[in-house]
Motif scaffolding. Structure first.
Motif, PDB file in Angstrom:
ATOM      1  N   LYS A  62      44.681  47.064  32.851  1.00 40.18           N
ATOM      2  CA  LYS A  62      43.269  46.705  32.420  1.00 40.18           C
ATOM      3  C   LYS A  62      44.381  45.769  31.127  1.00 40.18           C
ATOM      4  N   GLY A  63      43.494  44.447  30.401  1.00 44.08           N
ATOM      5  CA  GLY A  63      44.019  43.886  29.818  1.00 44.08           C
ATOM      6  C   GLY A  63      45.541  42.764  29.749  1.00 44.08           C
ATOM      7  N   ARG A  64      45.726  43.360  31.373  1.00 44.60           N
ATOM      8  CA  ARG A  64      46.612  41.865  31.352  1.00 44.60           C
ATOM      9  C   ARG A  64      46.302  41.602  33.065  1.00 44.60           C
ATOM     10  N   PHE A  65      45.101  41.940  33.228  1.00 39.75           N
ATOM     11  CA  PHE A  65      44.825  41.659  34.464  1.00 39.75           C
ATOM     12  C   PHE A  65      43.391  40.714  34.455  1.00 39.75           C
ATOM     13  N   THR A  66      43.383  39.695  35.440  1.00 40.53           N
ATOM     14  CA  THR A  66      41.562  39.572  35.857  1.00 40.53           C
ATOM     15  C   THR A  66      41.292  38.370  36.919  1.00 40.53           C
ATOM     16  N   ILE A  67      40.356  39.266  37.515  1.00 40.74           N
ATOM     17  CA  ILE A  67      40.174  39.262  38.812  1.00 40.74           C
ATOM     18  C   ILE A  67      39.508  38.547  38.871  1.00 40.74           C
ATOM     19  N   SER A  68      38.969  37.729  39.312  1.00 39.10           N
ATOM     20  CA  SER A  68      37.532  36.405  39.043  1.00 39.10           C
ATOM     21  C   SER A  68      37.188  35.473  40.623  1.00 39.10           C
ATOM     22  N   LYS A  69      36.273  34.996  40.709  1.00 40.31           N
ATOM     23  CA  LYS A  69      36.098  34.403  41.964  1.00 40.31           C
ATOM     24  C   LYS A  69      35.101  32.859  42.031  1.00 40.31           C
ATOM     25  N   ASP A  70      35.579  32.413  43.119  1.00 35.01           N
ATOM     26  CA  ASP A  70      35.167  31.169  42.867  1.00 35.01           C
ATOM     27  C   ASP A  70      34.146  31.289  44.871  1.00 35.01           C
ATOM     28  N   ASN A  71      32.996  31.064  44.608  1.00 31.77           N
ATOM     29  CA  ASN A  71      32.068  31.705  45.435  1.00 31.77           C
ATOM     30  C   ASN A  71      32.056  30.305  46.278  1.00 31.77           C
ATOM     31  N   ALA A  72      32.328  29.438  46.013  1.00 26.35           N
ATOM     32  CA  ALA A  72      32.091  27.749  46.514  1.00 26.35           C
ATOM     33  C   ALA A  72      33.176  27.560  47.495  1.00 26.35           C
ATOM     34  N   LYS A  73      34.125  27.735  46.867  1.00 20.55           N
ATOM     35  CA  LYS A  73      35.649  27.937  47.791  1.00 20.55           C
ATOM     36  C   LYS A  73      35.523  28.869  48.525  1.00 20.55           C
ATOM     37  N   SER A  74      35.053  29.661  48.523  1.00 16.46           N
ATOM     38  CA  SER A  74      35.374  30.829  49.074  1.00 16.46           C
ATOM     39  C   SER A  74      37.137  31.574  48.331  1.00 16.46           C
ATOM     40  N   THR A  75      37.085  31.599  47.460  1.00 17.94           N
ATOM     41  CA  THR A  75      38.399  32.117  46.812  1.00 17.94           C
ATOM     42  C   THR A  75      38.638  32.911  45.776  1.00 17.94           C
ATOM     43  N   LEU A  76      39.028  33.678  45.803  1.00 15.85           N
ATOM     44  CA  LEU A  76      39.443  35.576  45.348  1.00 15.85           C
ATOM     45  C   LEU A  76      40.806  34.947  44.436  1.00 15.85           C
ATOM     46  N   TYR A  77      40.744  35.016  43.189  1.00 14.63           N
ATOM     47  CA  TYR A  77      41.674  35.153  42.256  1.00 14.63           C
ATOM     48  C   TYR A  77      41.501  36.388  41.423  1.00 14.63           C
ATOM     49  N   LEU A  78      43.804  36.259  41.496  1.00 18.11           N
ATOM     50  CA  LEU A  78      44.322  37.708  40.475  1.00 18.11           C
ATOM     51  C   LEU A  78      44.960  36.746  39.211  1.00 18.11           C
ATOM     52  N   GLN A  79      44.345  36.751  38.290  1.00 20.23           N
ATOM     53  CA  GLN A  79      45.254  36.199  36.814  1.00 20.23           C
ATOM     54  C   GLN A  79      46.572  37.633  36.519  1.00 20.23           C
ATOM     55  N   MET A  80      47.578  37.579  36.095  1.00 19.77           N
ATOM     56  CA  MET A  80      48.474  38.234  36.072  1.00 19.77           C
ATOM     57  C   MET A  80      48.937  37.806  34.713  1.00 19.77           C
ATOM     58  N   ASN A  81      48.695  38.949  33.793  1.00 20.09           N
ATOM     59  CA  ASN A  81      49.969  38.012  32.690  1.00 20.09           C
ATOM     60  C   ASN A  81      50.374  39.699  31.418  1.00 20.09           C
ATOM     61  N   SER A  82      51.786  38.764  31.063  1.00 24.64           N
ATOM     62  CA  SER A  82      52.156  40.104  30.141  1.00 24.64           C
ATOM     63  C   SER A  82      52.688  40.533  31.494  1.00 24.64           C
ATOM     64  N   LEU A  83      53.508  39.942  32.634  1.00 25.77           N
ATOM     65  CA  LEU A  83      53.579  41.594  34.005  1.00 25.77           C
ATOM     66  C   LEU A  83      55.306  42.440  33.362  1.00 25.77           C
ATOM     67  N   LYS A  84      54.939  42.958  33.665  1.00 21.60           N
ATOM     68  CA  LYS A  84      55.926  44.037  33.335  1.00 21.60           C
ATOM     69  C   LYS A  84      56.780  44.415  35.256  1.00 21.60           C
ATOM     70  N   PRO A  85      58.101  44.745  35.094  1.00 20.41           N
ATOM     71  CA  PRO A  85      58.459  45.895  36.549  1.00 20.41           C
ATOM     72  C   PRO A  85      58.200  46.178  36.983  1.00 20.41           C
ATOM     73  N   GLU A  86      57.578  46.980  36.976  1.00 16.65           N
ATOM     74  CA  GLU A  86      56.280  47.746  37.101  1.00 16.65           C
ATOM     75  C   GLU A  86      55.195  47.484  38.313  1.00 16.65           C
ATOM     76  N   ASP A  87      55.393  45.964  38.017  1.00 13.83           N
ATOM     77  CA  ASP A  87      53.908  45.856  38.473  1.00 13.83           C
ATOM     78  C   ASP A  87      54.731  45.039  39.845  1.00 13.83           C
ATOM     79  N   THR A  88      56.168  44.856  40.346  1.00 16.11           N
ATOM     80  CA  THR A  88      56.412  44.132  41.859  1.00 16.11           C
ATOM     81  C   THR A  88      56.294  45.608  42.340  1.00 16.11           C
ATOM     82  N   ALA A  89      55.159  44.512  43.832  1.00 22.65           N
ATOM     83  CA  ALA A  89      55.009  45.121  44.684  1.00 22.65           C
ATOM     84  C   ALA A  89      54.618  44.004  46.031  1.00 22.65           C
ATOM     85  N   MET A  90      54.257  44.496  46.843  1.00 20.06           N
ATOM     86  CA  MET A  90      53.882  42.918  47.858  1.00 20.06           C
ATOM     87  C   MET A  90      52.428  43.258  47.675  1.00 20.06           C
TER      88      MET A  90
END
Length: 121
Positions: A62-90
């Motif tokens: 919360k406060g670092r990641f933002t989920i958004s969608k573009d329905n016209a493009k059928s695309t989902l996004y995840l903007q990830m800011n202020s990344l931390k080593p513990e965010d490392t993952a698949m």
């Protein structure tokens, strides 16, 4: 049948940003982003109902990641800011016919192949 294809993963230093994308083919109602590290269970990161603006976030992002969608493009996004080593993952994109966001993997029927995010300190 819904197919999901993620992109945008990579390696970044702590404090940096990445944006993940997920292109969906087929009708979806709720979509989400999950992540998993080896030896641990898959965890929900963010989820959104594709109609309207209702979204859920894990407390850890919360406060670092933002989920958004573009329905016209059928695309989902995840903007990830202020990344931390513990965010490392698949990171996985997922979709379900449920009409409400969810952070529970069991609620989702369709999954992408995953994209790796690595954050170095």
């Amino acid at each position: 049948q819904v197919q999901l294809v993620e992109s945008g993963g990579g390696s970044v230093q702590a404090g940096g940003s990445l944006r993940l994308s997920c292109v969906a083919s087929g009708y979806t109602r709720t979509m989400g982003w999950f992540r998993q590290v080896p030896g641990k269970e898959r965890e929900g990161v963010a989820s959104t109902y594709t109609i309207g603006s209702l979204t859920y976030y894990a407390d850890s992002v919360k406060g670092r990641f933002t989920i958004s969608k573009d329905n016209a493009k059928s695309t989902l996004y995840l903007q990830m800011n202020s990344l931390k080593p513990e965010d490392t993952a698949m990171y996985y994109c997922a979709a379900t016919t449920l009409r409400t966001p969810s952070l529970w993997p069991a609620d989702f029927d369709y999954w992408g192949q995953g994209t790796q995010v690595t954050v170095s300190s």
